[in-house]
Scaffold this motif. Structure first.
Motif, PDB file in Angstrom:
ATOM      1  N   THR A 113       0.833  -1.055  -0.165  1.00 59.43           N
ATOM      2  CA  THR A 113      -0.142  -0.150   0.136  1.00 59.43           C
ATOM      3  C   THR A 113       0.854   1.116   0.003  1.00 59.43           C
ATOM      4  O   THR A 113       2.230   1.291   0.477  1.00 59.43           O
ATOM      5  N   PHE A 114       0.612   2.254  -0.678  1.00 58.70           N
ATOM      6  CA  PHE A 114       0.978   3.296  -0.967  1.00 58.70           C
ATOM      7  C   PHE A 114       0.494   4.741  -1.818  1.00 58.70           C
ATOM      8  O   PHE A 114      -0.585   4.633  -1.690  1.00 58.70           O
ATOM      9  N   CYS A 115       0.564   5.679  -0.325  1.00 60.80           N
ATOM     10  CA  CYS A 115       0.508   6.781  -1.260  1.00 60.80           C
ATOM     11  C   CYS A 115       0.966   7.969  -2.316  1.00 60.80           C
ATOM     12  O   CYS A 115       2.120   8.012  -2.821  1.00 60.80           O
ATOM     13  N   ARG A 116      -0.210   7.620  -3.690  1.00 64.06           N
ATOM     14  CA  ARG A 116       0.203   8.234  -4.840  1.00 64.06           C
ATOM     15  C   ARG A 116       0.295   9.290  -5.274  1.00 64.06           C
ATOM     16  O   ARG A 116      -0.724   9.792  -4.857  1.00 64.06           O
ATOM     17  N   LEU A 152       5.299   6.968  -2.043  1.00 66.03           N
ATOM     18  CA  LEU A 152       5.279   7.050  -0.407  1.00 66.03           C
ATOM     19  C   LEU A 152       4.907   5.637   0.119  1.00 66.03           C
ATOM     20  O   LEU A 152       3.013   5.996   0.506  1.00 66.03           O
ATOM     21  N   PRO A 153       5.747   4.812   0.759  1.00 66.32           N
ATOM     22  CA  PRO A 153       4.656   3.406   1.247  1.00 66.32           C
ATOM     23  C   PRO A 153       4.231   3.976   2.764  1.00 66.32           C
ATOM     24  O   PRO A 153       5.236   4.646   3.209  1.00 66.32           O
ATOM     25  N   VAL A 154       3.171   3.791   2.701  1.00 66.03           N
ATOM     26  CA  VAL A 154       2.911   3.813   3.959  1.00 66.03           C
ATOM     27  C   VAL A 154       3.609   3.104   5.296  1.00 66.03           C
ATOM     28  O   VAL A 154       3.616   3.339   6.329  1.00 66.03           O
ATOM     29  N   ALA A 155       3.934   2.007   5.183  1.00 67.15           N
ATOM     30  CA  ALA A 155       3.993   1.093   5.249  1.00 67.15           C
ATOM     31  C   ALA A 155       5.925   0.350   5.466  1.00 67.15           C
ATOM     32  O   ALA A 155       6.008   0.731   4.236  1.00 67.15           O
ATOM     33  N   GLY A 156       6.778   0.456   5.918  1.00 68.44           N
ATOM     34  CA  GLY A 156       7.947  -0.549   5.604  1.00 68.44           C
ATOM     35  C   GLY A 156       8.940   0.991   5.317  1.00 68.44           C
ATOM     36  O   GLY A 156      10.128   0.106   4.287  1.00 68.44           O
ATOM     37  N   TRP A 157       9.049   1.932   5.348  1.00 70.97           N
ATOM     38  CA  TRP A 157       9.507   2.989   4.924  1.00 70.97           C
ATOM     39  C   TRP A 157      10.633   3.314   5.092  1.00 70.97           C
ATOM     40  O   TRP A 157      10.881   2.589   6.291  1.00 70.97           O
ATOM     41  N   LEU A 217      10.269   3.071 -10.787  1.00 73.34           N
ATOM     42  CA  LEU A 217       8.933   3.641  -9.693  1.00 73.34           C
ATOM     43  C   LEU A 217       8.236   2.748  -8.822  1.00 73.34           C
ATOM     44  O   LEU A 217       8.405   2.202  -6.756  1.00 73.34           O
ATOM     45  N   GLY A 218       8.050   0.550  -9.315  1.00 72.99           N
ATOM     46  CA  GLY A 218       7.946   0.154  -8.757  1.00 72.99           C
ATOM     47  C   GLY A 218       8.688  -0.626  -7.796  1.00 72.99           C
ATOM     48  O   GLY A 218       8.384  -1.198  -6.854  1.00 72.99           O
ATOM     49  N   GLU A 219      10.268  -0.641  -8.961  1.00 69.96           N
ATOM     50  CA  GLU A 219      10.656  -1.162  -8.286  1.00 69.96           C
ATOM     51  C   GLU A 219      11.258  -0.635  -7.029  1.00 69.96           C
ATOM     52  O   GLU A 219      11.452  -1.307  -6.291  1.00 69.96           O
ATOM     53  N   SER A 220      11.548   0.751  -6.772  1.00 68.41           N
ATOM     54  CA  SER A 220      11.600   1.541  -5.605  1.00 68.41           C
ATOM     55  C   SER A 220      11.341   1.459  -4.368  1.00 68.41           C
ATOM     56  O   SER A 220      11.792   1.326  -3.375  1.00 68.41           O
ATOM     57  N   LEU A 221       9.763   1.563  -4.557  1.00 69.91           N
ATOM     58  CA  LEU A 221       8.786   1.270  -3.999  1.00 69.91           C
ATOM     59  C   LEU A 221       8.791  -0.272  -3.029  1.00 69.91           C
ATOM     60  O   LEU A 221       8.781  -0.307  -1.868  1.00 69.91           O
ATOM     61  N   HIS A 222       8.782  -1.056  -3.984  1.00 69.16           N
ATOM     62  CA  HIS A 222       9.321  -2.376  -3.724  1.00 69.16           C
ATOM     63  C   HIS A 222      10.439  -2.728  -2.875  1.00 69.16           C
ATOM     64  O   HIS A 222      10.442  -3.920  -2.000  1.00 69.16           O
TER      65      HIS A 222
END
Length: 221
Positions: free
Chosen positions: A103-106, A125-130, A151-156
């Motif tokens: 889950t993230f804030c886009r 912005l990741p909601v958890a696990g930043w 973007l997906g790779e970095s967020l992951h």
């Protein structure tokens, strides 16, 4: 004559026996010091404040930034992001497992540093696990689109991340947009990446109530 007092020498075995006897006083002192240190650490640990989130994802729409307007801020549930139609992947190694994203804030925004500028920006912005870090991602050749793969790779990987279309839309091989548009050339040269980083860091500060501990930019062409 007074009798001479004779002192018997202490043999090695007796000395070892004496030294091996418990030392209650020394043990009590050491135990007291250990307990005091542990109590101090416990107090320090419990007294450390936990950062609270300053703003919700939706409320980031209210943020006012110089030269940049935020027009969308929404929560994307885990595994629910569907990327728009994108250019063909330049490499088979590009991230495509969007259904595994947390889950993230886009946040989507547009920057207009000049009358001929229109720089599209996305910040995730990741909601958890930043992991406490910010990673801006670029795009190859002449850009022209948001790099959703990176973007997906970095967020992951736990980063707060951002991308920009560098101020124009089109295929990476197209350059007609630059003809007779010096401001768009400036956007592509440096302004788009700079304003994207500024926007991302402002959003990070307001969303997490904390600045990133490290900031990176990753790109290739």
């Amino acid at each position: 004559m007074p009798r001479e007092r004779r002192t018997m020498p202490v043999t090695g075995n007796k000395r070892r026996q004496r030294d091996s006897q418990p030392q209650p006083c020394r043990f009590v002192v050491r135990q007291a010091v250990w307990l005091a240190s542990s109590a101090s650490l416990l107090v320090l640990c419990c007294a450390t404040p936990t950062p609270s989130r300053a703003m919700s994802c939706r409320s980031l729409l209210e943020l006012r930034l110089e030269q940049t307007t935020i027009f969308s801020a929404e929560l994307v549930d885990s595994g629910k992001f569907v990327p728009p139609r994108m250019m063909r992947r330049a490499s088979a190694e590009f991230f495509t497992a969007f259904n595994t994203l947390p889950t993230f804030c886009r946040v989507r925004a547009v920057a207009r540093p000049s009358s001929d500028s229109e720089i599209n920006i996305e910040v995730w912005l990741p909601v958890a696990g930043w992991n406490g870090r910010y990673l801006g991602v670029g795009n190859g050749s002449f850009g022209g689109s948001i790099n959703y793969y990176r973007l997906g790779e970095s967020l992951h990987s736990g980063y707060a991340t951002s991308s920009t279309d560098t101020g124009h839309r089109g295929l990476p091989s197209e350059s007609a947009w630059a003809t007779n548009h010096p401001e768009k050339q400036a956007d592509f040269d440096y302004r788009a990446v700079h304003l994207t980083a500024q926007t991302a860091k402002s959003l990070i500060q307001n969303f997490y109530n904390s600045a990133p501990t490290r900031s990176y930019f990753a790109s290739c062409s």
